[in-house]
Design a protein around this motif. Structure first.
Motif, PDB file in Angstrom:
ATOM      1  N   ASP A  35      38.126  26.648  41.764  1.00 50.60           N
ATOM      2  CA  ASP A  35      38.072  25.862  40.531  1.00 50.60           C
ATOM      3  C   ASP A  35      37.446  26.679  39.412  1.00 50.60           C
ATOM      4  O   ASP A  35      36.376  27.259  39.586  1.00 50.60           O
ATOM      5  CB  ASP A  35      37.270  24.583  40.740  1.00 50.60           C
ATOM      6  CG  ASP A  35      37.977  23.611  41.667  1.00 50.60           C
ATOM      7  OD1 ASP A  35      39.213  23.545  41.623  1.00 50.60           O
ATOM      8  OD2 ASP A  35      37.278  22.934  42.446  1.00 50.60           O
ATOM      9  N   ALA A  36      38.103  26.672  38.251  1.00 50.01           N
ATOM     10  CA  ALA A  36      37.559  27.347  37.070  1.00 50.01           C
ATOM     11  C   ALA A  36      36.617  26.398  36.346  1.00 50.01           C
ATOM     12  O   ALA A  36      36.823  25.182  36.345  1.00 50.01           O
ATOM     13  CB  ALA A  36      38.683  27.771  36.140  1.00 50.01           C
ATOM     14  N   SER A  37      35.593  26.935  35.716  1.00 51.04           N
ATOM     15  CA  SER A  37      34.612  26.092  35.029  1.00 51.04           C
ATOM     16  C   SER A  37      35.215  25.391  33.810  1.00 51.04           C
ATOM     17  O   SER A  37      34.753  24.337  33.408  1.00 51.04           O
ATOM     18  CB  SER A  37      33.396  26.924  34.624  1.00 51.04           C
ATOM     19  OG  SER A  37      33.788  28.014  33.832  1.00 51.04           O
ATOM     20  N   GLN A  38      36.282  25.950  33.210  1.00 50.63           N
ATOM     21  CA  GLN A  38      36.923  25.332  32.052  1.00 50.63           C
ATOM     22  C   GLN A  38      38.095  24.445  32.458  1.00 50.63           C
ATOM     23  O   GLN A  38      38.834  23.960  31.620  1.00 50.63           O
ATOM     24  CB  GLN A  38      37.443  26.401  31.069  1.00 50.63           C
ATOM     25  CG  GLN A  38      36.356  27.194  30.397  1.00 50.63           C
ATOM     26  CD  GLN A  38      35.899  28.377  31.245  1.00 50.63           C
ATOM     27  OE1 GLN A  38      36.519  28.738  32.227  1.00 50.63           O
ATOM     28  NE2 GLN A  38      34.792  28.972  30.851  1.00 50.63           N
ATOM     29  N   SER A  41      42.760  25.156  38.625  1.00 53.02           N
ATOM     30  CA  SER A  41      42.365  25.754  39.895  1.00 53.02           C
ATOM     31  C   SER A  41      43.442  26.703  40.396  1.00 53.02           C
ATOM     32  O   SER A  41      44.606  26.570  40.055  1.00 53.02           O
ATOM     33  CB  SER A  41      42.071  24.680  40.946  1.00 53.02           C
ATOM     34  OG  SER A  41      43.231  23.950  41.236  1.00 53.02           O
ATOM     35  N   ILE A  74      45.497  31.411  37.419  1.00 51.57           N
ATOM     36  CA  ILE A  74      44.975  30.195  36.823  1.00 51.57           C
ATOM     37  C   ILE A  74      44.896  30.411  35.318  1.00 51.57           C
ATOM     38  O   ILE A  74      44.559  31.506  34.871  1.00 51.57           O
ATOM     39  CB  ILE A  74      43.586  29.865  37.415  1.00 51.57           C
ATOM     40  CG1 ILE A  74      43.040  28.569  36.880  1.00 51.57           C
ATOM     41  CG2 ILE A  74      42.624  30.989  37.188  1.00 51.57           C
ATOM     42  CD1 ILE A  74      41.762  28.122  37.573  1.00 51.57           C
ATOM     43  N   SER A  76      43.129  29.245  31.895  1.00 51.67           N
ATOM     44  CA  SER A  76      41.950  28.548  31.398  1.00 51.67           C
ATOM     45  C   SER A  76      41.719  28.958  29.949  1.00 51.67           C
ATOM     46  O   SER A  76      41.655  30.168  29.660  1.00 51.67           O
ATOM     47  CB  SER A  76      40.739  28.899  32.259  1.00 51.67           C
ATOM     48  OG  SER A  76      39.603  28.242  31.814  1.00 51.67           O
ATOM     49  N   TYR A  81      44.208  34.110  34.353  1.00 47.48           N
ATOM     50  CA  TYR A  81      43.345  34.910  35.218  1.00 47.48           C
ATOM     51  C   TYR A  81      43.974  34.997  36.600  1.00 47.48           C
ATOM     52  O   TYR A  81      44.581  34.041  37.079  1.00 47.48           O
ATOM     53  CB  TYR A  81      41.965  34.265  35.369  1.00 47.48           C
ATOM     54  CG  TYR A  81      41.129  34.291  34.121  1.00 47.48           C
ATOM     55  CD1 TYR A  81      40.283  35.358  33.858  1.00 47.48           C
ATOM     56  CD2 TYR A  81      41.187  33.246  33.214  1.00 47.48           C
ATOM     57  CE1 TYR A  81      39.509  35.377  32.718  1.00 47.48           C
ATOM     58  CE2 TYR A  81      40.415  33.262  32.064  1.00 47.48           C
ATOM     59  CZ  TYR A  81      39.575  34.323  31.823  1.00 47.48           C
ATOM     60  OH  TYR A  81      38.808  34.351  30.687  1.00 47.48           O
ATOM     61  N   ALA A  83      42.923  35.081  40.311  1.00 46.66           N
ATOM     62  CA  ALA A  83      41.738  34.732  41.094  1.00 46.66           C
ATOM     63  C   ALA A  83      41.920  35.182  42.533  1.00 46.66           C
ATOM     64  O   ALA A  83      42.966  34.951  43.138  1.00 46.66           O
ATOM     65  CB  ALA A  83      41.495  33.230  41.049  1.00 46.66           C
ATOM     66  N   PHE A 118      37.844  37.564  39.201  1.00 43.48           N
ATOM     67  CA  PHE A 118      38.609  36.848  38.180  1.00 43.48           C
ATOM     68  C   PHE A 118      39.110  37.912  37.207  1.00 43.48           C
ATOM     69  O   PHE A 118      38.352  38.400  36.389  1.00 43.48           O
ATOM     70  CB  PHE A 118      37.670  35.905  37.432  1.00 43.48           C
ATOM     71  CG  PHE A 118      37.963  34.456  37.525  1.00 43.48           C
ATOM     72  CD1 PHE A 118      39.043  33.951  38.220  1.00 43.48           C
ATOM     73  CD2 PHE A 118      37.135  33.555  36.867  1.00 43.48           C
ATOM     74  CE1 PHE A 118      39.279  32.604  38.282  1.00 43.48           C
ATOM     75  CE2 PHE A 118      37.361  32.203  36.921  1.00 43.48           C
ATOM     76  CZ  PHE A 118      38.438  31.722  37.629  1.00 43.48           C
ATOM     77  N   SER A 120      41.490  38.957  34.070  1.00 46.62           N
ATOM     78  CA  SER A 120      42.245  38.332  32.983  1.00 46.62           C
ATOM     79  C   SER A 120      43.508  39.112  32.664  1.00 46.62           C
ATOM     80  O   SER A 120      43.610  40.309  32.920  1.00 46.62           O
ATOM     81  CB  SER A 120      41.380  38.193  31.735  1.00 46.62           C
ATOM     82  OG  SER A 120      41.318  39.409  31.034  1.00 46.62           O
ATOM     83  N   GLN A 162      32.466  26.238  43.406  1.00 49.46           N
ATOM     84  CA  GLN A 162      33.811  26.507  42.891  1.00 49.46           C
ATOM     85  C   GLN A 162      34.829  26.862  43.966  1.00 49.46           C
ATOM     86  O   GLN A 162      36.019  26.889  43.691  1.00 49.46           O
ATOM     87  CB  GLN A 162      33.768  27.660  41.875  1.00 49.46           C
ATOM     88  CG  GLN A 162      32.984  27.323  40.633  1.00 49.46           C
ATOM     89  CD  GLN A 162      32.898  28.504  39.701  1.00 49.46           C
ATOM     90  OE1 GLN A 162      32.723  29.640  40.132  1.00 49.46           O
ATOM     91  NE2 GLN A 162      33.035  28.241  38.414  1.00 49.46           N
TER      92      GLN A 162
END
Length: 175
Positions: A35-38, A41, A74, A76, A81, A83, A118, A120, A162
């Motif tokens: 799970d991304a903080s923003q 997933s 993912i 975000s 990104y 992951a 992660f 980008s 996460q």
């Protein structure tokens, strides 16, 4: 490495303790949820190697070593990104309840050290995040006896806030 980690590794590696206990090894396929903080997933995949011992019918110790075998993307905040869980190792206390000779249910409670990446799609503006972190980890699962102590298993493990994983695999007794 802290003292508890060393003590658990010594207990798992002690040849004399295997005479009284039931050691085993296993291999599992894992589907993680990252799970991304923003928001959003990713679903990277991993392979987990397990080694452990049942000290008695109600309690065991288990060590995990995992490797990422697949990554997932993912998006975000408009940035994509890639992951991936690169690797991890974990040590667990394993309370368990036998359901006769055919199955058992168990819980896992311990700690994990995990290396994740992660990356980008625009590294000039959003650099790659490569983190090595540790956390309390917990989970639950079931083992089903299929042939002379060989067990199929399925479990859910929460590695960090996460990263969670669902696993299926096989467990083979060493004695």
């Amino acid at each position: 490495m802290n003292r508890l980690t060393l003590a658990i590794l010594a207990a798992l590696g002690s040849v004399s303790s295997y005479a009284l206990e039931k050691p085993y090894v296993g291999i599992d396929y894992q589907q993680a949820t990252f799970d991304a903080s923003q928001g959003g997933s990713a679903k990277p995949t991993m392979v987990r190697l397990r080694g452990g011992t049942e000290i008695n019918p109600y309690f065991g110790l288990e060590a995990h070593l995992g490797f990422g075998v697949g990554d997932d993307s993912i998006t975000s905040s408009g940035v994509t990104y890639n992951a991936k869980v690169n690797s991890y190792y974990a040590l667990y206390l394993r309370p368990q309840l036998s359901l006769g000779e055919h199955a058992s249910v168990y819980a896992l409670l311990g700690g994990v050290y995990i290396d994740r990446t992660f990356a980008s799609s625009n590294p000039a503006l959003f650099p790659t995040i490569d983190e090595f972190m540790h956390n309390t980890s917990y989970g639950a699962g079931v083992d089903v006896n299929v042939y002379k102590g060989i067990r199929l298993n399925a479990d859910f493990v929460s590695y960090t806030k996460q990263i969670d994983a669902v696993s299926v695999g096989i467990r083979i007794p060493l004695n």
